[in-house]
Design an enzyme around this catalytic site. Structure first.
Site, PDB file in Angstrom:
ATOM      1  N   SER A   8       0.745  -1.247  -0.096  1.00 58.02           N
ATOM      2  CA  SER A   8      -0.048  -0.058  -0.140  1.00 58.02           C
ATOM      3  C   SER A   8       0.805   1.142   0.056  1.00 58.02           C
ATOM      4  CB  SER A   8      -0.782  -0.038   1.123  1.00 58.02           C
ATOM      5  OG  SER A   8      -0.157   0.039   2.503  1.00 58.02           O
ATOM      6  N   GLY A  48       2.248   3.942   4.305  1.00 61.21           N
ATOM      7  CA  GLY A  48       1.704   2.644   3.595  1.00 61.21           C
ATOM      8  C   GLY A  48       2.993   1.814   3.544  1.00 61.21           C
ATOM      9  N   GLN A 168      -0.494  -6.650   8.941  1.00 63.06           N
ATOM     10  CA  GLN A 168      -2.046  -6.042   9.418  1.00 63.06           C
ATOM     11  C   GLN A 168      -2.990  -6.876   8.469  1.00 63.06           C
ATOM     12  OE1 GLN A 168       0.467  -4.075   8.299  1.00 63.06           O
ATOM     13  NE2 GLN A 168      -0.252  -2.140   9.012  1.00 63.06           N
ATOM     14  N   ASN A 191       5.522 -10.199  12.843  1.00 57.90           N
ATOM     15  CA  ASN A 191       6.098  -9.950  14.325  1.00 57.90           C
ATOM     16  C   ASN A 191       5.569 -11.090  15.074  1.00 57.90           C
ATOM     17  OD1 ASN A 191       3.098  -9.360  15.019  1.00 57.90           O
ATOM     18  ND2 ASN A 191       3.307  -7.224  14.548  1.00 57.90           N
ATOM     19  N   THR A 219       9.900 -11.009  14.190  1.00 59.90           N
ATOM     20  CA  THR A 219      10.443  -9.787  14.905  1.00 59.90           C
ATOM     21  C   THR A 219       9.583  -9.823  16.434  1.00 59.90           C
ATOM     22  OG1 THR A 219       8.889  -8.206  13.889  1.00 59.90           O
ATOM     23  CG2 THR A 219      10.805  -8.625  12.784  1.00 59.90           C
ATOM     24  N   LEU A 220      10.496  -9.080  17.395  1.00 61.55           N
ATOM     25  CA  LEU A 220      10.020  -9.135  18.727  1.00 61.55           C
ATOM     26  C   LEU A 220      10.152  -7.700  19.278  1.00 61.55           C
ATOM     27  CD1 LEU A 220      12.188 -12.353  19.801  1.00 61.55           C
ATOM     28  CD2 LEU A 220       9.728 -12.466  18.989  1.00 61.55           C
ATOM     29  N   GLY A 221      10.002  -6.895  18.559  1.00 61.12           N
ATOM     30  CA  GLY A 221      10.155  -5.532  19.111  1.00 61.12           C
ATOM     31  C   GLY A 221      11.603  -5.201  19.734  1.00 61.12           C
ATOM     32  N   GLY A 251       8.568  -1.699  11.500  1.00 60.23           N
ATOM     33  CA  GLY A 251       8.577  -3.037  10.816  1.00 60.23           C
ATOM     34  C   GLY A 251       8.817  -2.814   9.369  1.00 60.23           C
ATOM     35  N   ASP A 252       8.349  -1.866   8.848  1.00 61.88           N
ATOM     36  CA  ASP A 252       8.771  -1.647   7.371  1.00 61.88           C
ATOM     37  C   ASP A 252      10.140  -1.521   7.094  1.00 61.88           C
ATOM     38  OD1 ASP A 252       6.005  -2.186   6.694  1.00 61.88           O
ATOM     39  OD2 ASP A 252       5.399   0.157   6.713  1.00 61.88           O
TER      40      ASP A 252
END
Length: 300
Positions: A8, A48, A168, A191, A219-221, A251-252
């Site tokens: 997006s 996006g 998402q 994540n 991923t774990l933040g 994350g992107d």
């Protein structure tokens, strides 16, 4: 060598709630939920997934080719990308439609509530993966449901290796859908929450999933990430952020770094190490596309 980035383009309205959502939402009253959050800070940013990933990859010195749909209000976004040296050859305008809009509210613990209007993104499946000899890798990131399925199939048919990044969009798909993505993809990145949902819906563990692709990254933040290859897990420790200002788009940024490393044939662990560095740098900046990576690039 170019990376085709399916996903997006959106305008992000980012709001900061100075309290905690947990203090405002009563679990035993969810059936009559009626809450209002005061947000003194508000910004409108370019965002996006495709735009954010492309921005990171361009900053690192890669060649992103975003494949996305915008509405009649998106000309300024496309012009900005061209000004940054990012090709808009595969960005399709949908008349009589808005560019996708995300309204993101973050509390003091970096929890987020997001409302999303898909707009032109709902037509993204009409914008196919192009026949382009320079495209060596791709990513299917959150987009319209049909677009994600169509683009994954087109990558597979064209024998272009790609990263499946449901993000998402994962709740849109059932177990059979997700197993079909896994069968076509070369790598998967999620994540920790998405990883649990992916495992639940496919009835496959991370170990099992990693044996069906070249690698799985979870991923774990602030705790870094786990890299699964052939059923074996390697924990990649985090990089301490100098400041924590805005988690939106981290994350992107991580995924842009993954693409950069994969383009160059790096191991998945090395790709993830760069992803952690970039994500840690991004979180110290407001917005998804307002950071630069000169120091990181100089150290590669």
């Amino acid at each position: 060598m170019s990376a085709l980035i399916c996903g997006s383009l959106a305008f992000d309205t980012i709001m900061t709630f100075e309290g905690r959502f947990s203090e405002q939402i009563l679990p035993d009253q969810l059936h009559i939920l009626n809450v209002s959050f005061l947000v003194p800070a508000l910004r409108r940013e370019f965002g996006g997934c495709a735009g954010n990933i492309a921005y990171c990859l361009q900053q690192l010195g890669g060649t992103p080719l975003p494949l996305a749909s915008i509405g009649s209000d998106g000309a300024g976004y496309a012009a900005r990308m061209r000004g940054q040296g990012i090709s808009t050859e595969f960005i399709h305008e949908v008349p009589d439609s808005y560019t996708a809009q995300a309204m993101i509210m973050t509390d003091r613990d970096n929890n987020q509530i997001t409302a999303f209007h898909p707009g032109a993104m709902s037509h993204a499946h009409l914008n196919p993966v192009p026949q382009h000899s320079d495209i060596k890798i791709g990513i299917v990131s959150p987009d319209g449901r049909e677009a994600m399925q169509t683009h994954a199939a087109q990558f597979s048919q064209a024998k272009i290796p790609f990263l499946f990044d449901p993000g998402q969009g994962l709740p849109m798909f059932d177990g059979a859908d997700l197993k079909a993505f896994v069968a076509m993809a070369d790598w998967i990145t999620v994540n920790d929450y998405e990883g649990k949902l992916l495992c639940d819906r496919t009835a496959l563990s991370c170990e099992q999933l990693s044996r069906q692709v070249k690698g799985l990254i979870v991923t774990l933040g602030a705790d870094g990430c786990d890299v699964w290859v052939d059923g074996e897990k390697t924990h990649v420790p985090p990089v301490l952020a100098t400041e924590v200002l805005d988690p939106t788009g981290c994350g992107d940024a991580f995924r842009g770094a993954l693409l950069f490393g994969l383009e160059r044939g790096w191991s998945l662990v090395r790709c993830a190490e760069l992803g952690n560095r970039v994500g840690s740098h991004k979180i110290a900046h407001y917005g998804c596309q307002n950071y630069t990576l000169e120091a990181i690039v100089a150290s590669l």
